[in-house]
Design an enzyme around this catalytic site. Structure first.
Site, short mmCIF file in Angstrom:
data_model
loop_
_atom_site.label_atom_id
_atom_site.label_comp_id
_atom_site.label_asym_id
_atom_site.label_seq_id
_atom_site.Cartn_x
_atom_site.Cartn_y
_atom_site.Cartn_z
N SER A 79 0.84 -1.20 0.00
CA SER A 79 0.00 0.00 0.00
C SER A 79 0.88 1.26 0.00
CB SER A 79 -0.97 -0.02 1.18
OG SER A 79 -1.93 1.01 1.07
N HIS A 86 -8.59 1.31 -0.61
CA HIS A 86 -8.45 0.36 -1.72
C HIS A 86 -9.81 -0.15 -2.21
CE1 HIS A 86 -4.13 0.54 -1.49
NE2 HIS A 86 -4.20 0.31 -0.20
#
Length: 290
Positions: A79, A192
């Site tokens: 991430s 996300h």
């Protein structure tokens, strides 16, 4: 996090540079909190980015550390960690990376405030069963409340993300799917997923205005678990990453399939080491943090 950086001049210098860019004492927040402030994505993203690159400097200052850094032939990050990996690979400067991370955190916080989402780890199921759990949880829910798999971490550990009602439904139905446990994450929103879409335009604009270089070593993308060398492609993928699932399980399998021998986790915590070990118990990984 960050409390050991003062012992390494080059690491401390990164925190000093961060002060000029962020306008506040990041090390003080990392060391003294409060935790609620550090958990906010506006603060946590710069904190992880700077602490991780400070860990690189701590390694560099160690005996044979520079040799280890010079030997690295591939990198990746989970991430936000993808920005750290790109900085390590020379795609952009520390300063430009921090400016992007700062904006990314602010844009994602604004999106989170507007959508009221959440995330939770589902432990003990394979990805197909977690998807089935999400499908069951999404029954009779409005589009904005639905959940999806946001982080494919490793077999038996997947993070779902979406509206609060959707995450609550996952928690309620998990036992019937024989999940070992569901753990709600201390995050600001449904990262996300499509609920972060409003963060993308500002990030795209900042990425477009930032100089990117060809990576010195391959950097594996979160979006497709592949390395990319074209700066324009990397920028496009970083925009997609905000609303796309993190393909970390596939990334680890790619590395192991290519014959990964030694690896280093640079940054706070030992999450990546744990995921790698759960994927391959024989894998070697060393954690370095400040």
């Amino acid at each position: 996090m960050g409390k050991e950086a003062a012992k390494v001049p080059a690491a401390l210098e990164l925190f000093n540079k961060a002060y000029d860019i962020l306008g506040y004492d990041l090390m003080d927040v990392c060391v003294n909190g409060p935790k609620e402030k550090l958990d906010s994505t506006v603060i946590s993203q710069p904190a992880i980015y700077v602490s991780s690159l400070a860990a690189v400097e701590a390694l560099r200052a160690d005996n044979k550390g520079q040799d280890i850094i010079d030997s690295v032939d591939v990198t990746c990050g989970l991430s936000l960690g993808e920005y750290t990996a790109l900085a390590f690979a020379g795609v952009f400067s520390f300063e430009d990376g921090l400016k992007l991370v700062k904006l990314r955190g602010e844009a994602m916080q604004a999106a989170a405030d507007a959508t009221q989402g959440s995330m939770a780890s589902v432990i003990g199921l394979d990805s197909e069963k977690v998807q089935a759990l999400c499908d069951a949880a999404n029954e009779d829910l409005a589009e904005g409340e639905r959940v999806q798999i946001a982080n494919y971490l490793c077999n038996g550990n997947y993070v779902v993300s979406g509206g609060i009602k959707g995450v609550e439904a996952v928690e309620a139905k998990a036992k019937s799917f024989k999940a070992r446990m569901v753990v709600r994450l201390a995050v600001a929103g449904a990262f996300h997923t499509r609920l972060m879409a409003s963060a993308v335009p500002k990030l795209e604009e900042a990425l477009s205005a930032t100089t990117f270089n060809i990576p010195k070593i391959p950097v594996i993308s979160n979006v497709d678990a592949k390395p990319h060398s074209d700066p324009s492609v990397i920028k496009a993928i970083l925009s997609q990453q905000v609303t796309s699932p993190v393909q970390w399980e596939a990334t680890l399998k790619t590395l192991l399939g290519k014959g990964l021998q030694n690896s280093y986790e640079l940054g706070p915590g030992k999450v990546i080491a744990g995921l790698l070990k759960r994927t391959d118990k024989t894998a070697t990984i060393e954690n370095i943090s400040v």
